[in-house]
Write a protein that holds these residues in place. Structure first.
Motif, PDB file in Angstrom:
ATOM      1  N   UNK A   1       0.831  -1.216   0.000  1.00 17.07           N
ATOM      2  CA  UNK A   1       0.000   0.000   0.000  1.00 17.07           C
ATOM      3  C   UNK A   1       0.861   1.260   0.000  1.00 17.07           C
ATOM      4  N   UNK A   2       1.994   1.195   0.701  1.00 14.78           N
ATOM      5  CA  UNK A   2       2.924   2.334   0.697  1.00 14.78           C
ATOM      6  C   UNK A   2       3.417   2.576  -0.739  1.00 14.78           C
TER       7      UNK A   2
ATOM      8  N   UNK B   1       1.818   1.764  -3.459  1.00 18.43           N
ATOM      9  CA  UNK B   1       0.689   2.302  -4.242  1.00 18.43           C
ATOM     10  C   UNK B   1       0.518   3.798  -3.994  1.00 18.43           C
ATOM     11  N   UNK B   2       0.708   4.167  -2.732  1.00 21.38           N
ATOM     12  CA  UNK B   2       0.561   5.580  -2.363  1.00 21.38           C
ATOM     13  C   UNK B   2       1.664   6.411  -3.048  1.00 21.38           C
ATOM     14  N   UNK B   3       2.889   5.875  -3.024  1.00 18.37           N
ATOM     15  CA  UNK B   3       3.995   6.580  -3.695  1.00 18.37           C
ATOM     16  C   UNK B   3       3.748   6.625  -5.201  1.00 18.37           C
TER      17      UNK B   3
ATOM     18  N   UNK C   1       1.007   6.863  -6.618  1.00 21.22           N
ATOM     19  CA  UNK C   1      -0.088   7.801  -6.942  1.00 21.22           C
ATOM     20  C   UNK C   1       0.384   9.247  -6.968  1.00 21.22           C
ATOM     21  N   UNK C   2       1.679   9.471  -6.720  1.00 22.83           N
ATOM     22  CA  UNK C   2       2.226  10.831  -6.826  1.00 22.83           C
ATOM     23  C   UNK C   2       2.056  11.322  -8.273  1.00 22.83           C
TER      24      UNK C   2
ATOM     25  N   UNK D   1       0.504  15.067  -4.019  1.00 20.98           N
ATOM     26  CA  UNK D   1       1.675  14.554  -3.306  1.00 20.98           C
ATOM     27  C   UNK D   1       3.005  14.860  -3.969  1.00 20.98           C
TER      28      UNK D   1
END
Lengths: 170, 511
Positions: free
Chosen positions: B173-174, B176-178, B180-181, B192
């Motif tokens: 998930x980390x 995926x979050x990165x 999504x930048x 982000x």
């Protein structure tokens, strides 16, 4: 229970990734607070999952630390190595940062690469091998120059060596 | 579309006669594939004047050979030093690098070369003979189906983090979050980006890959004298041609594995934009699911190496199908090839197969012939390439650092990407040291944005109705398969433990 108490406890390093993940997610959500729902989609869907899973992870680890005997300085996931290696690693990190800055601020690829490789190899193998280190660094840097700049025309910021060579070749 | 079978022998021999173009292109492709940041697309762009100065046929043969071989080249550093040359090879080190650490590098390289070659050759032949059928895949696979395919790839996180699923989840998930930048896909709202303009186009994968794998690895290996274990080192020093031949034999014995995992690659490759990364991850995950020894995956298991290598070469054949038949490039390299063909006044699409079938089918035949040429070109080098793992880490570490940072720069020509690689290196280092799998972070970085893109597209088409995800027959079949893939390993594991407990109980009662 006795067995559990003897087991090594993971070091605090395990907290870094989940804490960084929560901090980044919070920032990300803040950055899209005024955006349309399409822009917030990932932030809310993935971010919520990430915050929940990180929080569960942190709570379980804190619970484990609180309920078991801690063996200081180590653990099955100990993330700091013996001290001499740590110092070499930190020195290498500084060198790497210096290498990037040198390329970025005008020393050019070839000279930066030569200096970085020479210093890096000396740092890791010992100063007595300086001649060999310089030889290997020179060969690799020239090889890199021929491959990246001459053959593939990579647009690195030019330094004195590249400028000299381009004048020489033209 | 009727297949002109009578043309195939002629096309085969004609492609063979162009060996003097294919062999240099293969060698160049292997080099550019092996350097992170360089890609076949970049190289073709650099060599555009050359591709345009020769006739269309020679230019096309050169590009196809370069493209195919670069895919194979990307697996070499992934196996030898845990640094995938491209995102498509990101699943290769999962089992390739442990083999190297055990002193089995020549065997691993030989297996990778054989799996890549036979995977690519097989899928090229399938593409040639099943072109009309395979083209239909493009029409049937839409955003909904792609969402499920992406989830197949992401489910690999559960497999590689089996020992600590929570850590795997956090890492994935980390990632995926990165991933999504960057600006969102619909309105371009920056997300982000921390104010860096260089991140508006999204998170660049090459610096992430270089940081997570190469830089973190470089800072780790200085703890030892060599990346190979002591026993592995002894094995490597004594090794002759034996391990290479053994690697060849082991791949031939697993021919069925090569066949079906390369077909996964072919089918995913046909879908424009899917890419080799998702194919490699999906093939690895499926290979583990159907394996009788799933616990061995991640420890240097031959099938764990064969699956991603076959699949990512299957993608290469797949991407050519929408390009030639529909004029839709399946990936970046195919897009660059399309531009070159258009500059040569070649119009892609169904008309090409009517007006110039020799050129249309010749492209795929050239790919098949390229794979045939690859084996004698690269296989003898496996033994010598693997010697690089014996180099002392004192020399290896600075070299990896300088050349991979260079690779991070080269992909977009931004110095910013080198700093970004360093940041990802720090994340990768901490992740490795604390048991968070870097591959899980990378899977999130690669597949996260794609998943978001397809999901948003599906949601917009349905005007926000989430039931659209279950609206197609093919999609529903894929959902069922996904659930089966996720649930069955745990079910089998539970049944196995129950049976073992019952047998142990019975044995105790008897005694």
């Amino acid at each position: 229970m006795a067995t559990r108490r003897r087991r090594e406890i993971p070091a605090a390093g395990e907290f870094i990734i989940p804490v960084a993940a929560i901090a980044f997610t919070a920032y990300y959500i803040w950055s899209v607070r005024d955006g349309p729902w399409e822009a917030k989609f990932s932030a809310y869907l993935v971010g919520t999952g990430l915050i929940i899973s990180s929080a569960i992870f942190l709570l379980t680890r804190i619970w484990r630390l609180a309920t078991t005997h801690r063996e200081p300085g180590g653990g099955e996931t100990r993330w700091w190595p013996p001290r001499p290696v740590t110092l070499r690693r930190l020195a290498l990190l500084v060198l790497t940062l210096g290498y990037i800055l040198a390329i970025d601020y005008g020393a050019g690829f070839t000279l930066s690469n030569f200096a970085f490789l020479t210093c890096g190899i000396i740092l890791l193998s010992g100063v007595e091998h300086w001649l060999r280190a310089a030889g290997v660094a020179a060969a690799l840097s020239l090889g890199g120059y021929l491959l990246f700049i001459v053959a593939f025309h990579t647009r690195f910021p030019e330094g004195p060596f590249e400028q000299f060579m381009s004048r020489l070749l033209s | 579309m009727d297949l002109p079978f009578h043309l195939f022998p002629e096309l085969f021999w004609h492609a063979f006669s162009l060996w003097y173009v294919i062999i240099p292109a293969v060698l160049l492709g292997i080099i550019v594939g092996a350097i992170p940041g360089f890609s076949a697309a970049n190289t073709i762009i650099i060599l555009l004047p050359l591709a345009l100065s020769v006739d269309v046929e020679t230019g096309l043969v050169f590009m196809v050979a370069l493209y195919s071989s670069s895919r194979m080249g990307a697996g070499i550093p992934a196996i030898l030093v845990n640094i995938p040359g491209t995102g498509g090879a990101a699943a290769t080190p999962l089992d390739g690098y442990p083999m190297t650490q055990q002193g089995r590098a020549p065997q691993a390289l030989a297996m990778s070369f054989m799996a890549s070659t036979f995977g690519g050759l097989f899928t090229s032949v399938v593409a040639l003979f099943c072109l009309p059928i395979l083209t239909q895949v493009v029409y049937y696979v839409h955003s909904v189906e792609m969402v499920v395919i992406m989830l197949f790839g992401m489910s690999l996180i559960a497999s590689i983090a089996a020992r600590d699923p929570l850590k795997g989840l956090v890492a994935g998930l980390f990632g995926m979050m990165l991933g999504a930048i960057g600006a969102d896909h619909i309105y371009g709202t920056p997300r982000g980006t921390m104010g860096f303009l260089e991140l508006y186009d999204g998170l660049p994968i090459i610096p992430a890959l270089v940081g997570l794998f190469a830089l973190s690895e470089a800072f780790l290996i200085i703890e030892g004298e060599s990346i190979v274990s002591k026993a592995g080192r002894d094995l490597m020093v004594k090794a002759g041609w034996g391990p290479t031949i053994e690697g060849v034999k082991m791949t031939i014995e697993r021919w069925w594995h090569v066949v079906w995992t390369s077909l996964i690659g072919l089918l995913i490759g046909i879908v424009p934009g899917a890419g080799a990364g998702i194919a490699a991850f999906t093939a690895y995950q499926q290979s583990r699911f159907f394996s009788k020894t799933p616990d061995l995956y991640g420890t240097g298991h031959p099938e764990g190496l064969i699956a991603p290598e076959s699949a990512n070469n299957g993608v290469t054949s797949g991407t050519l199908i929408p390009l030639l038949v529909l004029g839709l490039p399946g990936g970046l390299t195919a897009a660059v090839m399309m531009i070159v063909l258009q500059l040569h006044d070649v119009l892609l699409g169904p008309q090409l197969f009517v007006e110039d079938p020799k050129l249309a089918y010749g492209v795929i035949m050239t790919m098949a012939v390229t794979y045939i040429f690859m084996i004698p070109t690269i296989l003898p080098l496996a033994r010598y390439m693997s010697r690089i793992t014996l180099v002392s880490t004192s020399y290896m570490t600075p070299t990896i650092l300088s050349f991979t940072l260079t690779g991070a720069f080269v992909a977009r020509d931004y110095a910013f990407d080198m700093y970004l690689a360093l940041v990802f290196g720090a994340i990768g280092y901490v992740a490795r040291k604390t048991g968070f799998h870097v591959a899980a972070i990378l899977i999130g970085c690669i597949l996260g944005p794609l998943l978001e893109q397809y999901l948003l597209r599906a949601m917009r088409i349905s005007e926000g109705d989430p039931m659209v995800l279950f609206s197609s027959t093919l999609g529903n079949v894929l959902w069922v398969l996904l659930v089966v893939t996720l649930v069955f390993p745990y079910l089998f594991d539970w049944m196995r433990k129950r049976r073992a407990a019952a047998e142990a109980g019975a044995a105790e009662a008897r005694s």
